[in-house]
Design a protein around this motif. Structure first.
Motif, PDB file in Angstrom:
ATOM      1  N   GLY A 332     -21.362  -1.121 -19.626  1.00 60.20           N
ATOM      2  CA  GLY A 332     -20.611  -1.966 -20.549  1.00 60.20           C
ATOM      3  C   GLY A 332     -19.170  -2.156 -20.118  1.00 60.20           C
ATOM      4  N   ILE A 333     -18.556  -1.099 -19.575  1.00 54.93           N
ATOM      5  CA  ILE A 333     -17.178  -1.216 -19.078  1.00 54.93           C
ATOM      6  C   ILE A 333     -17.114  -2.168 -17.888  1.00 54.93           C
ATOM      7  CG2 ILE A 333     -15.267   0.069 -18.046  1.00 54.93           C
ATOM      8  CD1 ILE A 333     -16.088   2.494 -19.648  1.00 54.93           C
ATOM      9  N   LEU A 334     -18.094  -2.071 -16.997  1.00 55.33           N
ATOM     10  CA  LEU A 334     -18.119  -2.975 -15.836  1.00 55.33           C
ATOM     11  C   LEU A 334     -18.351  -4.426 -16.268  1.00 55.33           C
ATOM     12  CD1 LEU A 334     -20.157  -0.791 -13.316  1.00 55.33           C
ATOM     13  CD2 LEU A 334     -17.678  -1.071 -13.484  1.00 55.33           C
ATOM     14  N   VAL A 335     -19.201  -4.637 -17.273  1.00 57.74           N
ATOM     15  CA  VAL A 335     -19.415  -5.994 -17.793  1.00 57.74           C
ATOM     16  C   VAL A 335     -18.129  -6.513 -18.430  1.00 57.74           C
ATOM     17  CG1 VAL A 335     -20.685  -7.357 -19.492  1.00 57.74           C
ATOM     18  CG2 VAL A 335     -21.882  -5.669 -18.106  1.00 57.74           C
ATOM     19  N   LEU A 336     -17.390  -5.641 -19.109  1.00 61.48           N
ATOM     20  CA  LEU A 336     -16.109  -6.040 -19.690  1.00 61.48           C
ATOM     21  C   LEU A 336     -15.139  -6.480 -18.601  1.00 61.48           C
ATOM     22  CD1 LEU A 336     -14.231  -6.238 -22.159  1.00 61.48           C
ATOM     23  CD2 LEU A 336     -13.637  -3.835 -21.795  1.00 61.48           C
ATOM     24  N   LEU A 337     -15.146  -5.767 -17.469  1.00 59.86           N
ATOM     25  CA  LEU A 337     -14.290  -6.158 -16.352  1.00 59.86           C
ATOM     26  C   LEU A 337     -14.673  -7.552 -15.845  1.00 59.86           C
ATOM     27  CD1 LEU A 337     -12.163  -5.553 -14.170  1.00 59.86           C
ATOM     28  CD2 LEU A 337     -13.974  -4.431 -12.850  1.00 59.86           C
ATOM     29  N   THR A 338     -15.965  -7.808 -15.705  1.00 58.08           N
ATOM     30  CA  THR A 338     -16.418  -9.132 -15.254  1.00 58.08           C
ATOM     31  C   THR A 338     -16.024 -10.217 -16.247  1.00 58.08           C
ATOM     32  OG1 THR A 338     -18.313  -8.075 -14.179  1.00 58.08           O
ATOM     33  CG2 THR A 338     -18.436 -10.457 -14.527  1.00 58.08           C
ATOM     34  N   TRP A 339     -16.158  -9.920 -17.527  1.00 59.34           N
ATOM     35  CA  TRP A 339     -15.804 -10.892 -18.548  1.00 59.34           C
ATOM     36  C   TRP A 339     -14.296 -11.157 -18.567  1.00 59.34           C
ATOM     37  CZ3 TRP A 339     -13.052 -10.024 -23.196  1.00 59.34           C
ATOM     38  CH2 TRP A 339     -13.075 -11.111 -24.089  1.00 59.34           C
ATOM     39  N   MET A 340     -13.492 -10.103 -18.306  1.00 62.23           N
ATOM     40  CA  MET A 340     -12.037 -10.270 -18.280  1.00 62.23           C
ATOM     41  C   MET A 340     -11.595 -11.170 -17.134  1.00 62.23           C
ATOM     42  SD  MET A 340     -10.848  -6.352 -19.118  1.00 62.23           S
ATOM     43  CE  MET A 340      -9.152  -6.667 -18.653  1.00 62.23           C
ATOM     44  N   THR A 341     -12.265 -11.054 -15.984  1.00 61.79           N
ATOM     45  CA  THR A 341     -11.885 -11.889 -14.844  1.00 61.79           C
ATOM     46  C   THR A 341     -12.098 -13.376 -15.127  1.00 61.79           C
ATOM     47  OG1 THR A 341     -14.099 -11.609 -13.902  1.00 61.79           O
ATOM     48  CG2 THR A 341     -12.385 -10.065 -13.192  1.00 61.79           C
ATOM     49  N   LYS A 342     -13.008 -13.701 -16.038  1.00 63.29           N
ATOM     50  CA  LYS A 342     -13.255 -15.103 -16.392  1.00 63.29           C
ATOM     51  C   LYS A 342     -12.318 -15.597 -17.479  1.00 63.29           C
ATOM     52  CE  LYS A 342     -18.182 -14.712 -15.292  1.00 63.29           C
ATOM     53  NZ  LYS A 342     -19.573 -14.832 -15.820  1.00 63.29           N
ATOM     54  N   PHE A 346      -5.551 -13.029 -14.143  1.00 64.43           N
ATOM     55  CA  PHE A 346      -4.904 -11.927 -13.447  1.00 64.43           C
ATOM     56  C   PHE A 346      -5.730 -11.565 -12.228  1.00 64.43           C
ATOM     57  CE2 PHE A 346      -2.789 -10.998 -17.555  1.00 64.43           C
ATOM     58  CZ  PHE A 346      -1.487 -10.893 -17.102  1.00 64.43           C
ATOM     59  N   LYS A 347      -5.091 -10.885 -11.289  1.00 60.78           N
ATOM     60  CA  LYS A 347      -5.811 -10.396 -10.129  1.00 60.78           C
ATOM     61  C   LYS A 347      -6.814  -9.317 -10.556  1.00 60.78           C
ATOM     62  CE  LYS A 347      -3.565 -12.848  -7.058  1.00 60.78           C
ATOM     63  NZ  LYS A 347      -4.237 -13.893  -6.248  1.00 60.78           N
ATOM     64  N   ILE A 348      -7.901  -9.198  -9.772  1.00 63.53           N
ATOM     65  CA  ILE A 348      -8.953  -8.257 -10.119  1.00 63.53           C
ATOM     66  C   ILE A 348      -8.455  -6.819 -10.103  1.00 63.53           C
ATOM     67  CG2 ILE A 348      -9.752  -8.188  -7.730  1.00 63.53           C
ATOM     68  CD1 ILE A 348     -11.925  -7.852 -10.893  1.00 63.53           C
ATOM     69  N   TYR A 349      -7.565  -6.472  -9.159  1.00 63.26           N
ATOM     70  CA  TYR A 349      -7.066  -5.098  -9.104  1.00 63.26           C
ATOM     71  C   TYR A 349      -6.173  -4.785 -10.293  1.00 63.26           C
ATOM     72  CZ  TYR A 349      -2.728  -7.126  -7.208  1.00 63.26           C
ATOM     73  OH  TYR A 349      -1.582  -7.854  -7.025  1.00 63.26           O
ATOM     74  N   HIS A 350      -5.501  -5.820 -10.839  1.00 63.77           N
ATOM     75  CA  HIS A 350      -4.678  -5.621 -12.028  1.00 63.77           C
ATOM     76  C   HIS A 350      -5.561  -5.294 -13.238  1.00 63.77           C
ATOM     77  CE1 HIS A 350      -1.064  -6.249 -14.520  1.00 63.77           C
ATOM     78  NE2 HIS A 350      -1.907  -6.750 -15.409  1.00 63.77           N
ATOM     79  N   LEU A 351      -6.632  -6.036 -13.411  1.00 58.54           N
ATOM     80  CA  LEU A 351      -7.550  -5.780 -14.518  1.00 58.54           C
ATOM     81  C   LEU A 351      -8.281  -4.450 -14.335  1.00 58.54           C
ATOM     82  CD1 LEU A 351      -9.054  -9.367 -14.890  1.00 58.54           C
ATOM     83  CD2 LEU A 351      -7.187  -8.330 -16.201  1.00 58.54           C
ATOM     84  N   PHE A 352      -8.643  -4.134 -13.083  1.00 62.36           N
ATOM     85  CA  PHE A 352      -9.319  -2.865 -12.830  1.00 62.36           C
ATOM     86  C   PHE A 352      -8.397  -1.688 -13.127  1.00 62.36           C
ATOM     87  CE2 PHE A 352     -10.725   0.577  -9.999  1.00 62.36           C
ATOM     88  CZ  PHE A 352     -12.032   0.717 -10.453  1.00 62.36           C
ATOM     89  N   SER A 353      -7.138  -1.814 -12.789  1.00 61.79           N
ATOM     90  CA  SER A 353      -6.173  -0.752 -13.106  1.00 61.79           C
ATOM     91  C   SER A 353      -6.036  -0.569 -14.613  1.00 61.79           C
ATOM     92  CB  SER A 353      -4.801  -1.087 -12.493  1.00 61.79           C
ATOM     93  OG  SER A 353      -4.893  -1.198 -11.090  1.00 61.79           O
ATOM     94  N   TYR A 354      -6.058  -1.685 -15.330  1.00 63.46           N
ATOM     95  CA  TYR A 354      -5.986  -1.603 -16.793  1.00 63.46           C
ATOM     96  C   TYR A 354      -7.195  -0.850 -17.363  1.00 63.46           C
ATOM     97  CZ  TYR A 354      -6.919  -3.207 -21.540  1.00 63.46           C
ATOM     98  OH  TYR A 354      -7.246  -3.258 -22.887  1.00 63.46           O
ATOM     99  N   LEU A 355      -8.401  -1.195 -16.891  1.00 64.19           N
ATOM    100  CA  LEU A 355      -9.597  -0.536 -17.401  1.00 64.19           C
ATOM    101  C   LEU A 355      -9.662   0.925 -16.983  1.00 64.19           C
ATOM    102  CD1 LEU A 355     -12.482  -3.148 -17.146  1.00 64.19           C
ATOM    103  CD2 LEU A 355     -11.357  -2.264 -19.177  1.00 64.19           C
TER     104      LEU A 355
END
Length: 372
Positions: A332-342, A346-355
């Motif tokens: 679910g956390i990984l799906v949230l990351l995918t949904w956030m990128t859409k 923001f850059k993917i590493y920025h969102l990944f750092s947030y999660l």
């Protein structure tokens, strides 16, 4: 004279062989100490350091198994918890009982002893004929009593399930639209319903508070079953198998988890402020809450199946259920990351750092506490 000396010598030997047999406590037929293997706490999901040895069930079936264990050590046979030693203990177990209990047609049985920082010289395992093996009866009675006490946990579990189902029916009756949105399987991995600007007051709405309490009641019930069946102490205290006590612990844990859920929302809001993800705390929080709700519904169904088929004695199934829930939440956390990128530019590493800061680090810490 020589014959007299020989006679005295022969009598001395006979006296030594028969007259001092009161000092002999038994005859060791097999010594397993050289075959004990040590498994260190190197893996993430290891609960404690472990000693393993394979017991032969065919040789000497009339003998007794003598096991010397240190304090606070847990003894497992074939993955099934046999007992926990509150102090330094010597157990005598008849081989016939082991063969009868683990009658799966196997000629060997895996014996494991768990304890943090256990050393090989603290354990001794041997098979033989021992004069003190009469303690076996007391050990068997203690085992039977502990198994009877676990039936109280089974009764509590089904009563708790009935209460949760009653509250779920009440939620569906009072808030039918919210219930459909929160547990609709097709939209559980979609956060579109919560993508809107709202203030902190939305978290305190009655319908979502109701749902949050239900999810936390299910989570606390899972943790109680896990710690009770595996006899793992929580903060040094074992969960007693007494009905009123179990309900008190369950409701208290549910309230505590609900408070922690609000603190988690505050933690998410702090991270959204730090990472400049404005107004994202509500979609993030309610998305994972909905994922957790669906995951706990599946877990409750599996626990009912395990209890109904008397499969709780093999604790491996319970561990797999808990691991399955944790893996589902991680997905679910990984799906949230995918949904956030859409949704967010923001850059993917920025969102990944947030999660990582908001979810993954607390998630791994909780996993380590529960499973370690």
């Amino acid at each position: 004279m020589i014959k007299f000396i020989r006679l005295i010598f022969a009598l001395f030997i006979c006296f030594g062989a028969s007259g001092f047999d009161c000092l002999l406590y038994g005859q060791v037929l097999e010594n397993y100490d050289p075959h004990i293997a040590v498994s260190q706490n190197a893996k993430f999901f290891e609960r404690a350091d472990r000693l393993d040895v394979t017991i032969d069930l065919v040789k000497f079936p009339q003998a007794d198994l003598r096991i010397s264990m240190p304090a606070d050590a847990a003894l497992f046979f074939g993955g099934e918890l046999w007992g926990v030693s509150p102090r330094d203990t010597v157990l005598y177990i008849n081989m016939k009982d082991l063969v009868a209990h683990f009658s799966h047609g196997n000629n060997q049985l895996e014996l494991s002893i768990f304890k943090k920082r256990i050393r090989k010289n603290e354990v001794s395992i041997s098979k033989g004929i021992f004069a003190e093996a009469g303690r076996e009866n007391a050990t068997t009675e203690m085992e039977d009593q502990s198994r009877r006490e676990k039936d109280m946990m089974k009764e509590f579990f089904f009563l708790a399930i009935l209460l949760i189902l009653f509250l779920v029916a009440l939620l569906r009756t009072v808030y039918p639209s919210v219930f459909a949105v929160l547990l609709r399987s097709r939209s559980v991995f979609s956060a579109e319903d919560f993508w809107e600007s709202a203030g902190l007051t939305k978290v305190y709405s009655s319908e979502l508070l109701f749902f949050m309490i239900l999810v936390n009641m299910a989570v606390s019930l899972l943790l109680m079953v896990f710690f009770s069946i595996l006899e793992i102490p929580v903060f040094g205290i074992y969960i007693a198998a007494e009905l009123n006590y179990l309900f008190l612990v369950w409701l208290s844990a549910s309230v505590l988890l609900t408070i922690l859920a609000f603190l988690k929302f505050v933690w998410i809001k702090i991270n959204t402020f730090i990472f400049s993800l404005w107004k994202f705390e509500l979609p993030h929080f309610f998305f994972l809450l909905r994922v957790k709700g669906l995951g706990m519904a599946a877990v409750i169904f599996l626990l009912i199946a395990l209890y109904a088929n008397d499969m709780m004695r093999d604790q491996t199934y319970l561990i797999y259920v808990l691991l399955g829930f944790l893996i589902f939440y991680l997905i679910g956390i990984l799906v949230l990351l995918t949904w956030m990128t859409k949704k967010i530019e923001f850059k993917i590493y920025h969102l990944f750092s947030y999660l990582c800061t908001a979810e993954l680090i607390p998630f791994l810490a909780i996993c380590k506490w529960v499973l370690g």
